[in-house]
Write a protein that holds these residues in place. Structure first.
Motif, short mmCIF file in Angstrom:
data_model
loop_
_atom_site.label_atom_id
_atom_site.label_comp_id
_atom_site.label_asym_id
_atom_site.label_seq_id
_atom_site.Cartn_x
_atom_site.Cartn_y
_atom_site.Cartn_z
N HIS A 215 -7.82 15.52 63.17
CA HIS A 215 -8.73 16.53 62.62
C HIS A 215 -8.43 16.80 61.15
N LEU A 216 -7.15 16.87 60.80
CA LEU A 216 -6.79 17.12 59.41
C LEU A 216 -7.22 15.95 58.53
N MET A 217 -7.05 14.73 59.02
CA MET A 217 -7.47 13.57 58.24
C MET A 217 -8.98 13.60 58.00
N VAL A 218 -9.75 13.94 59.01
CA VAL A 218 -11.20 14.01 58.85
C VAL A 218 -11.58 15.12 57.88
N ALA A 219 -10.94 16.29 58.02
CA ALA A 219 -11.25 17.40 57.12
C ALA A 219 -10.95 17.02 55.67
N LEU A 220 -9.82 16.38 55.44
CA LEU A 220 -9.46 15.97 54.08
C LEU A 220 -10.43 14.90 53.55
N LEU A 221 -10.79 13.97 54.42
CA LEU A 221 -11.74 12.92 54.03
C LEU A 221 -13.05 13.53 53.58
N ARG A 222 -13.55 14.49 54.33
CA ARG A 222 -14.83 15.10 53.98
C ARG A 222 -14.74 15.98 52.74
N CYS A 223 -13.52 16.36 52.38
CA CYS A 223 -13.31 17.09 51.13
C CYS A 223 -13.05 16.14 49.97
N GLY A 224 -13.14 14.84 50.22
CA GLY A 224 -12.91 13.85 49.18
C GLY A 224 -11.45 13.59 48.87
N LEU A 260 -9.35 4.33 54.46
CA LEU A 260 -9.12 3.31 53.43
C LEU A 260 -10.44 2.73 52.94
N ALA A 261 -11.36 2.46 53.87
CA ALA A 261 -12.64 1.87 53.50
C ALA A 261 -13.45 2.82 52.62
N VAL A 262 -13.47 4.10 53.00
CA VAL A 262 -14.21 5.08 52.21
C VAL A 262 -13.59 5.23 50.82
N ARG A 263 -12.26 5.29 50.76
CA ARG A 263 -11.59 5.43 49.46
C ARG A 263 -11.88 4.23 48.56
N ASP A 264 -11.77 3.03 49.13
CA ASP A 264 -11.99 1.84 48.30
C ASP A 264 -13.44 1.74 47.86
N THR A 265 -14.38 2.09 48.72
CA THR A 265 -15.79 2.02 48.37
C THR A 265 -16.15 3.08 47.33
N ALA A 266 -15.55 4.26 47.48
CA ALA A 266 -15.84 5.35 46.55
C ALA A 266 -15.38 5.01 45.14
N GLY A 267 -14.33 4.20 45.02
CA GLY A 267 -13.83 3.84 43.71
C GLY A 267 -14.52 2.66 43.08
N ARG A 268 -15.45 2.03 43.81
CA ARG A 268 -16.13 0.83 43.31
C ARG A 268 -17.34 1.23 42.47
#
Length: 313
Positions: A215-224, A260-268
Motif C-alpha cells: 500500500h505504501l509503495m502504491v501511495a508513493l507511486l501515485r504521488c510521483g 521501475l517501469a513507470v519511473r523509467d517511462t516517466a523519465g523518457r
C-alpha cells in the motif's frame, strides 16, 4: 455488563468496575471475557494460570479467585440495586447468576451488554461485505469504525498464558486484516497522499508485513515518488531476508517491476511535431499527455494499467 478488551482490560457491571487489580484473578477474568457467554472448562483455566503444570491445591486456589470475582460483582450490584426491584430481578442479577458455575467449568454471563470485540467484528464484517460489493466509501467508513474501537494492545496489562496469547494473536491478525482492507478502500478512493505518513509509521512497526508495504509503495507511486517506493521494497526485502530468509512474494515483485517501469517511462522524453492543438484529433493525443489518476498529469493510461487504482499489484 460492558466488556472492553481492545486496550487495557475493563469489565463493568452497571457502570461499576469489577476488574481486579491482583494479577491472577485479573488473568482469570480476562480468559472468561475471551469466551464470554460460553462455558470455559476448568482444565483451560488451570492451564492458563499454571502453564507449567498445576500445583497441589490449584483447584482450591482457582475457586478462591472465582470467589474474589463474585465478590467484586456482588459489590457492583449492591451499588446499583434499584429502590424497587422488579420481580425476579435479584435472581437474574446475583453474582452467582453472572459468574455461573456449570458442570466442568464457569461461564461469564454478560447479559447482552457491550463488548468491543463483538462491535469490532460486526463493523469489520460490514466493511468486508461493502468491499465485495464495490462500495468503497461505505467500506472505508465501516472498516474505519472497526479500527477506531482499538485503544491499544488487546488485554494490555494482563499476564497472558497460552490460551490468552492465542487470543491476542487472533485479534491482532484480525486488526491487520481490517487495516489492509481499509487502506485498500482509501487508495481506491484516491486518498493516496493522505496515507503516506500513516503508512510510513505502520511499515516501521510491522517490518515484514507485505500488504502494508505494498500500500505504501502504491501511495508513493501515485504521488510521483518512484525512488521512495523502491526504497520501501528494498527495506522489506532486507527485513524478510533477515527474519525468515525469504524473498518478497511474487505480488510484491510484480509491484516493484511496475514502479521501475513507470519511473523509467516517466523519465523518457516525448517528441511530437509542433501542430496547433486545435488541429490534433483527440484520438491521436499521445497517452503521455492524458491526465491520469496518480496525482500528476505525466502518467498516462498506459502507465495506469501497471498499477490500477485500488490495486497493490
Amino acid at each position: 455488563m460492558d466488556v472492553r478488551i481492545l486496550g487495557g482490560l475493563s469489565v463493568r457491571e452497571n457502570g461499576v468496575s469489577i476488574t481486579p487489580t491482583a494479577a491472577a484473578p485479573r488473568q482469570l477474568l480476562a480468559l472468561l471475557t475471551a469466551s464470554a457467554d460460553q462455558v470455559v472448562p476448568v482444565t483451560v483455566l488451570t492451564e492458563e494460570l499454571w502453564p507449567s503444570g498445576a500445583p497441589r491445591g490449584a483447584r482450591a486456589e482457582l475457586q478462591a479467585h472465582i470467589a474474589e470475582l463474585r465478590s467484586l460483582i456482588a459489590g457492583a450490584l449492591r451499588d446499583t440495586d434499584p429502590a424497587e426491584p422488579r420481580p425476579g430481578w435479584s435472581d437474574r442479577r446475583s453474582a452467582d447468576a453472572i459468574l455461573v458455575s456449570q458442570p466442568g467449568g464457569y461461564r461469564l454471563d454478560t447479559g447482552g451488554g457491550v463488548n468491543d470485540v463483538w462491535q469490532f467484528e460486526r463493523a469489520a464484517g460490514a466493511g468486508y461485505r461493502a468491499m465485495e460489493a464495490g462500495d468503497l466509501s461505505r467500506a472505508a467508513l465501516r472498516l474505519g469504525e472497526a479500527l477506531a474501537l482499538w485503544r491499544g494492545e488487546p488485554y494490555a496489562g494482563v499476564a497472558a498464558g497460552p490460551r490468552l496469547r492465542r487470543e491476542i494473536e487472533r485479534l491482532e491478525t484480525s486488526r491487520l486484516s481490517v487495516l489492509d482492507q481499509w487502506m485498500e478502500a482509501q487508495l481506491g478512493l484516491g486518498r493516496h497522499a493522505e496515507l503516506v505518513s500513516e503508512l510510513t509509521g505502520l511499515v516501521a512497526r510491522y517490518r515484514t508485513n507485505e500488504p502494508l508495504h505494498a500500500h505504501l509503495m502504491v501511495a508513493l507511486l501515485r504521488c510521483g515518488q518512484h525512488d521512495e517506493a523502491l526504497v520501501v521494497y528494498e527495506r522489506l526485502r532486507v527485513h524478510l531476508k533477515a527474519e525468515s530468509a525469504m524473498e518478497p512474494s511474487a505480488r510484491l515483485r510484480r509491484l516493484q517491476r511496475s514502479v521501475l517501469a513507470v519511473r523509467d517511462t516517466a523519465g523518457r522524453p516525448v517528441y511530437a511535431p509542433r501542430i496547433p492543438a486545435q488541429h490534433i484529433p483527440t484520438q491521436h493525443v499521445p497517452a503521455a499527455y492524458v491526465p491520469a489518476q496518480y496525482g500528476t498529469a505525466r502518467y498516462g493510461p498506459a502507465r495506469e494499467r501497471l498499477v490500477p487504482a485500488g490495486s497493490v499489484g
